[in-house]
Design a protein around this motif. Structure first.
Motif, PDB file in Angstrom:
ATOM      1  N   THR A 214       0.839  -1.191   0.000  1.00  0.00           N
ATOM      2  CA  THR A 214       0.000   0.000   0.000  1.00  0.00           C
ATOM      3  C   THR A 214       0.882   1.252   0.000  1.00  0.00           C
ATOM      4  O   THR A 214       2.090   1.188   0.239  1.00  0.00           O
ATOM      5  CB  THR A 214      -0.904   0.028   1.239  1.00  0.00           C
ATOM      6  N   HIS A 215       0.257   2.394  -0.226  1.00  0.00           N
ATOM      7  CA  HIS A 215       1.000   3.659  -0.168  1.00  0.00           C
ATOM      8  C   HIS A 215       1.495   3.927   1.251  1.00  0.00           C
ATOM      9  O   HIS A 215       2.540   4.567   1.429  1.00  0.00           O
ATOM     10  CB  HIS A 215       0.116   4.804  -0.662  1.00  0.00           C
ATOM     11  N   GLU A 216       0.773   3.416   2.232  1.00  0.00           N
ATOM     12  CA  GLU A 216       1.198   3.583   3.620  1.00  0.00           C
ATOM     13  C   GLU A 216       2.443   2.737   3.917  1.00  0.00           C
ATOM     14  O   GLU A 216       3.283   3.120   4.736  1.00  0.00           O
ATOM     15  CB  GLU A 216       0.060   3.191   4.569  1.00  0.00           C
ATOM     16  N   GLN A 217       2.582   1.603   3.245  1.00  0.00           N
ATOM     17  CA  GLN A 217       3.724   0.717   3.457  1.00  0.00           C
ATOM     18  C   GLN A 217       4.946   1.122   2.633  1.00  0.00           C
ATOM     19  O   GLN A 217       6.064   0.700   2.930  1.00  0.00           O
ATOM     20  CB  GLN A 217       3.334  -0.722   3.099  1.00  0.00           C
ATOM     21  N   TRP A 218       4.730   1.939   1.605  1.00  0.00           N
ATOM     22  CA  TRP A 218       5.812   2.298   0.690  1.00  0.00           C
ATOM     23  C   TRP A 218       7.006   2.957   1.379  1.00  0.00           C
ATOM     24  O   TRP A 218       8.163   2.605   1.081  1.00  0.00           O
ATOM     25  CB  TRP A 218       5.261   3.179  -0.428  1.00  0.00           C
ATOM     26  N   PRO A 219       6.833   3.917   2.285  1.00  0.00           N
ATOM     27  CA  PRO A 219       8.006   4.552   2.911  1.00  0.00           C
ATOM     28  C   PRO A 219       8.940   3.562   3.587  1.00  0.00           C
ATOM     29  O   PRO A 219      10.159   3.776   3.636  1.00  0.00           O
ATOM     30  CB  PRO A 219       7.386   5.518   3.916  1.00  0.00           C
ATOM     31  N   GLU A 220       8.387   2.481   4.122  1.00  0.00           N
ATOM     32  CA  GLU A 220       9.222   1.472   4.781  1.00  0.00           C
ATOM     33  C   GLU A 220       9.988   0.632   3.757  1.00  0.00           C
ATOM     34  O   GLU A 220      11.140   0.255   3.978  1.00  0.00           O
ATOM     35  CB  GLU A 220       8.342   0.559   5.645  1.00  0.00           C
ATOM     36  N   PHE A 221       9.345   0.372   2.621  1.00  0.00           N
ATOM     37  CA  PHE A 221       9.958  -0.474   1.591  1.00  0.00           C
ATOM     38  C   PHE A 221      10.917   0.315   0.693  1.00  0.00           C
ATOM     39  O   PHE A 221      11.920  -0.216   0.201  1.00  0.00           O
ATOM     40  CB  PHE A 221       8.852  -1.118   0.744  1.00  0.00           C
ATOM     41  N   LYS A 222      10.635   1.588   0.504  1.00  0.00           N
ATOM     42  CA  LYS A 222      11.371   2.427  -0.449  1.00  0.00           C
ATOM     43  C   LYS A 222      12.890   2.395  -0.263  1.00  0.00           C
ATOM     44  O   LYS A 222      13.631   2.258  -1.256  1.00  0.00           O
ATOM     45  CB  LYS A 222      10.860   3.872  -0.357  1.00  0.00           C
ATOM     46  N   PRO A 223      13.430   2.518   0.965  1.00  0.00           N
ATOM     47  CA  PRO A 223      14.894   2.522   1.129  1.00  0.00           C
ATOM     48  C   PRO A 223      15.566   1.215   0.703  1.00  0.00           C
ATOM     49  O   PRO A 223      16.780   1.200   0.473  1.00  0.00           O
ATOM     50  CB  PRO A 223      15.075   2.762   2.636  1.00  0.00           C
TER      51      PRO A 223
ATOM     52  N   THR B  64      14.944  -0.341  -2.092  1.00  0.00           N
ATOM     53  CA  THR B  64      14.991  -0.427  -3.550  1.00  0.00           C
ATOM     54  C   THR B  64      16.255   0.238  -4.096  1.00  0.00           C
ATOM     55  O   THR B  64      16.826   1.122  -3.448  1.00  0.00           O
ATOM     56  CB  THR B  64      13.749   0.236  -4.169  1.00  0.00           C
ATOM     57  N   PRO B  65      16.693  -0.130  -5.298  1.00  0.00           N
ATOM     58  CA  PRO B  65      17.934   0.436  -5.844  1.00  0.00           C
ATOM     59  C   PRO B  65      17.893   1.947  -6.046  1.00  0.00           C
ATOM     60  O   PRO B  65      18.881   2.633  -5.782  1.00  0.00           O
ATOM     61  CB  PRO B  65      18.074  -0.285  -7.187  1.00  0.00           C
ATOM     62  N   PHE B  66      16.746   2.477  -6.519  1.00  0.00           N
ATOM     63  CA  PHE B  66      16.672   3.903  -6.856  1.00  0.00           C
ATOM     64  C   PHE B  66      15.575   4.644  -6.098  1.00  0.00           C
ATOM     65  O   PHE B  66      15.239   5.766  -6.453  1.00  0.00           O
ATOM     66  CB  PHE B  66      16.425   4.073  -8.369  1.00  0.00           C
ATOM     67  N   GLY B  67      14.998   4.003  -5.073  1.00  0.00           N
ATOM     68  CA  GLY B  67      13.891   4.639  -4.377  1.00  0.00           C
ATOM     69  C   GLY B  67      12.649   4.702  -5.222  1.00  0.00           C
ATOM     70  O   GLY B  67      11.823   5.615  -5.075  1.00  0.00           O
ATOM     71  N   GLN B  68      12.502   3.743  -6.145  1.00  0.00           N
ATOM     72  CA  GLN B  68      11.377   3.704  -7.066  1.00  0.00           C
ATOM     73  C   GLN B  68      10.801   2.302  -7.115  1.00  0.00           C
ATOM     74  O   GLN B  68      11.461   1.324  -6.770  1.00  0.00           O
ATOM     75  CB  GLN B  68      11.818   4.106  -8.485  1.00  0.00           C
ATOM     76  N   ALA B  69       9.563   2.223  -7.572  1.00  0.00           N
ATOM     77  CA  ALA B  69       8.916   0.935  -7.823  1.00  0.00           C
ATOM     78  C   ALA B  69       8.301   1.012  -9.224  1.00  0.00           C
ATOM     79  O   ALA B  69       7.932   2.103  -9.674  1.00  0.00           O
ATOM     80  CB  ALA B  69       7.848   0.652  -6.780  1.00  0.00           C
ATOM     81  N   PRO B  70       8.213  -0.134  -9.912  1.00  0.00           N
ATOM     82  CA  PRO B  70       8.392  -1.495  -9.418  1.00  0.00           C
ATOM     83  C   PRO B  70       9.852  -1.921  -9.347  1.00  0.00           C
ATOM     84  O   PRO B  70      10.731  -1.282  -9.924  1.00  0.00           O
ATOM     85  CB  PRO B  70       7.648  -2.339 -10.458  1.00  0.00           C
ATOM     86  N   VAL B  71      10.043  -3.049  -8.643  1.00  0.00           N
ATOM     87  CA  VAL B  71      11.342  -3.704  -8.613  1.00  0.00           C
ATOM     88  C   VAL B  71      11.122  -5.210  -8.720  1.00  0.00           C
ATOM     89  O   VAL B  71      10.063  -5.730  -8.360  1.00  0.00           O
ATOM     90  CB  VAL B  71      12.131  -3.390  -7.318  1.00  0.00           C
ATOM     91  N   ILE B  72      12.142  -5.891  -9.235  1.00  0.00           N
ATOM     92  CA  ILE B  72      12.102  -7.342  -9.298  1.00  0.00           C
ATOM     93  C   ILE B  72      13.341  -7.884  -8.599  1.00  0.00           C
ATOM     94  O   ILE B  72      14.446  -7.370  -8.792  1.00  0.00           O
ATOM     95  CB  ILE B  72      12.020  -7.848 -10.757  1.00  0.00           C
ATOM     96  N   GLU B  73      13.128  -8.849  -7.735  1.00  0.00           N
ATOM     97  CA  GLU B  73      14.227  -9.475  -7.008  1.00  0.00           C
ATOM     98  C   GLU B  73      14.441 -10.878  -7.564  1.00  0.00           C
ATOM     99  O   GLU B  73      13.509 -11.682  -7.614  1.00  0.00           O
ATOM    100  CB  GLU B  73      13.894  -9.543  -5.520  1.00  0.00           C
ATOM    101  N   ILE B  74      15.655 -11.134  -8.027  1.00  0.00           N
ATOM    102  CA  ILE B  74      15.994 -12.427  -8.612  1.00  0.00           C
ATOM    103  C   ILE B  74      17.134 -13.025  -7.804  1.00  0.00           C
ATOM    104  O   ILE B  74      18.238 -12.471  -7.770  1.00  0.00           O
ATOM    105  CB  ILE B  74      16.392 -12.290 -10.088  1.00  0.00           C
TER     106      ILE B  74
END
Length: 218
Positions: free
Chosen positions: A53-62, A64-74
């Motif tokens: 959710t948008h509420e969860q994004w601030p926690e997940f954002k750091p 990510t590689p560029f502070g952006q979504a989407p991302v894929i983890e392989i």
């Protein structure tokens, strides 16, 4: 000799059995993530569809590689940028054509679509309501129709595909991002005035695995 044979028998099956762990992360909307979800589904990948959710994004954002979504983890490594991910999946699933020139044709037509979405998106994010209305009025009259007519012509020439007259990863970009396009482009019934858009979308969503995915998400 026997040891070598046994070694080969051991290593080869293990290599074939090793499967990548894939996690795709994006908001719980289509937006810029749906094209990647569609491609992963088309490829028959087992992947974790991580939606936040948008509420969860601030926690997940750091994370990510560029502070952006989407991302894929392989296999534990994270990659960003929706088009880069889509292009990678297109190569992986052989949806890129046969030559570098084929790939170039897909890229140029995808970029034309993205140019349109970005131009419309820039106006959509204009905070001043009066200026936003004025910018939209000008663009709807003098900017957007040229893009839409060009894209409609390209799709028509390619039998309901973005390039090469057949299914490519670019078709998934069209189908996946169409809701985002309509959100930022206040021109009702785009798919009726420019029917080749709908043909591309229908070609993607008629694929059995994509159809099943779409129906499961309703």
């Amino acid at each position: 000799m026997l040891a070598l044979v046994l070694s080969n028998l051991t290593v080869w099956p293990l290599n074939k059995l090793i499967m990548s762990k894939i996690v795709f992360s994006y908001f719980d909307v289509k937006g810029w993530g749906e094209q990647c979800r569609l491609l992963l589904t088309y490829g028959g990948e087992e992947f974790e569809d991580h939606r936040f959710t948008h509420e969860q994004w601030p926690e997940f954002k750091p994370m990510t590689p560029f502070g952006q979504a989407p991302v894929i983890e392989i296999d534990g490594k994270m990659y960003a940028q929706s088009l880069a991910i889509s292009r990678y999946l297109g190569r992986k699933y052989r949806l890129v054509g046969d030559t570098p020139e084929d790939a170039l044709e897909i890229d140029q037509n995808v970029d034309l679509l993205i140019d349109l979405i970005l131009k419309a998106g820039q106006i959509y994010r204009e905070p001043d309501a009066a200026r936003k209305e004025s910018l939209y009025a000008e663009a709807i009259k003098n900017v957007f129709p040229d893009y839409l007519e060009r894209l409609n012509s390209i799709f028509s020439k390619n039998n309901g595909h973005i390039a090469l007259g057949k299914l490519t990863w670019g078709d998934f970009v069209v189908a996946g991002s169409f809701d985002a396009l309509k959100m930022v482009l206040p021109m009702p019934d785009i798919e009726k005035k420019y029917p080749a858009f709908q043909k591309v979308i229908d070609n993607v969503y008629s694929i059995p695995s994509i159809k099943a995915y779409s129906e499961a998400k309703k």
